[in-house]
Design an enzyme around this catalytic site. Sequence first.
Site, mmCIF file in Angstrom:
data_model
loop_
_atom_site.group_PDB
_atom_site.id
_atom_site.type_symbol
_atom_site.label_atom_id
_atom_site.label_comp_id
_atom_site.label_asym_id
_atom_site.label_seq_id
_atom_site.Cartn_x
_atom_site.Cartn_y
_atom_site.Cartn_z
ATOM 1 N N GLU A 43 0.866 -1.109 -0.075
ATOM 2 C CA GLU A 43 -0.078 -0.132 -0.022
ATOM 3 C C GLU A 43 0.778 1.181 -0.009
ATOM 4 O OE1 GLU A 43 -2.415 1.556 -0.405
ATOM 5 O OE2 GLU A 43 -4.236 1.296 0.496
ATOM 6 N N ASP A 44 0.369 2.291 -0.571
ATOM 7 C CA ASP A 44 1.012 3.716 -0.588
ATOM 8 C C ASP A 44 1.125 4.278 0.894
ATOM 9 O OD1 ASP A 44 -1.710 4.244 -0.491
ATOM 10 O OD2 ASP A 44 -1.628 5.592 -2.112
ATOM 11 N N LYS B 252 0.396 7.136 8.511
ATOM 12 C CA LYS B 252 -0.094 8.158 9.356
ATOM 13 C C LYS B 252 -1.156 7.852 10.571
ATOM 14 C CE LYS B 252 -1.602 11.332 5.614
ATOM 15 N NZ LYS B 252 -2.916 11.766 5.323
ATOM 16 N N PHE C 262 -1.759 16.287 3.894
ATOM 17 C CA PHE C 262 -2.101 15.407 2.760
ATOM 18 C C PHE C 262 -0.893 15.297 1.838
ATOM 19 C CE2 PHE C 262 -4.164 14.302 -1.251
ATOM 20 C CZ PHE C 262 -5.000 13.272 -0.815
ATOM 21 N N ASP D 183 -3.919 5.151 6.482
ATOM 22 C CA ASP D 183 -4.290 6.236 6.855
ATOM 23 C C ASP D 183 -5.174 6.081 8.200
ATOM 24 O OD1 ASP D 183 -4.686 9.340 7.009
ATOM 25 O OD2 ASP D 183 -6.388 9.253 5.504
HETATM 26 P P1 IMP Z 1 -7.694 4.862 4.618
HETATM 27 O O1 IMP Z 1 -8.466 3.762 4.373
HETATM 28 O O2 IMP Z 1 -7.977 5.919 5.139
HETATM 29 O O3 IMP Z 1 -6.118 4.103 5.117
HETATM 30 O O4 IMP Z 1 -6.845 5.518 3.289
HETATM 31 C C1 IMP Z 1 -6.101 4.737 2.343
HETATM 32 C C2 IMP Z 1 -6.021 5.366 1.207
HETATM 33 O O5 IMP Z 1 -6.337 6.803 1.069
HETATM 34 C C3 IMP Z 1 -4.569 5.318 0.472
HETATM 35 O O6 IMP Z 1 -4.648 3.977 -0.276
HETATM 36 C C4 IMP Z 1 -4.699 6.583 -0.270
HETATM 37 O O7 IMP Z 1 -5.266 6.273 -1.807
HETATM 38 C C5 IMP Z 1 -5.639 7.609 0.154
HETATM 39 N N1 IMP Z 1 -4.902 8.362 1.184
HETATM 40 C C6 IMP Z 1 -4.863 8.682 2.462
HETATM 41 N N2 IMP Z 1 -4.067 9.441 2.674
HETATM 42 C C7 IMP Z 1 -3.483 10.312 1.713
HETATM 43 C C8 IMP Z 1 -2.650 11.141 1.399
HETATM 44 O O8 IMP Z 1 -2.199 11.791 2.481
HETATM 45 N N3 IMP Z 1 -2.561 11.710 0.277
HETATM 46 C C9 IMP Z 1 -2.883 10.987 -0.927
HETATM 47 N N4 IMP Z 1 -3.770 9.834 -0.589
HETATM 48 C C10 IMP Z 1 -4.119 9.265 0.732
HETATM 49 MG MG MG Z 2 -5.930 7.676 -3.637
#
Ligand code: IMP
Ligand code: MG
Length: 178
Positions: free
Chosen positions: A98-99, A130, A151, A102
Amino acid sequence: MRNDISEILISEDELKNIVARLGEEISRDYEGKNLILISVLKGSVIFMADLMRAIKIPCKIDFMAVSSYGSGTKTSGEVKIIKDLTESIEGADVVIVEDILDSGVTLSYLKKLLLARNPASIRICTLLDKPERRKADITADYAGTTIPDAFAVGYGLDYDEKYRNLSFIGVLKPSVYQ
Ligand code: IMP
Ligand code: MG
């Protein structure tokens, strides 16, 4: 494009070092196993491309696309499968690539979904973490680095599908999305 970035969080050189370290850890831990890397599209493609070349043992790759975000910067809490894997993962040692971790909503959903397909094991490798924003009960087994609650864009991460092609990770100026 560079003008929309307020600060460089992780430089190209730092990214190289992080990816090399993760590649070594995974190569060591998965020696003799049946490793498959699953990239979560689209944000992890650049990380995946570099990480797989930093892994020195045989591995397969596959891709999955899910979405929990619209074009905004905060999660909607909804996860949709947009593209599924092409092969079975039964008996395989899966590493989800994963990138960014969050809220964790996306990955905890994905992990549950893939666990139901009976892999031998499943772990998570995220480039960025994060932890301040975590909502779901999930941690990364391999994490590149922790970043503050801003972000981030670049090296695959987008805002509104843009900035993925920056070769570093930067913070987007709030004026761009406000
Ligand atoms: P989560 O479900 O909130 O953990 O979100 C994960 C996904 O949200 C990641 O795979 C990203 O595509 C997107 N995302 C969350 N934070 C960021 C950020 O700071 N920049 C860009 N994309 C983000
Ligand atoms: Mg995204």
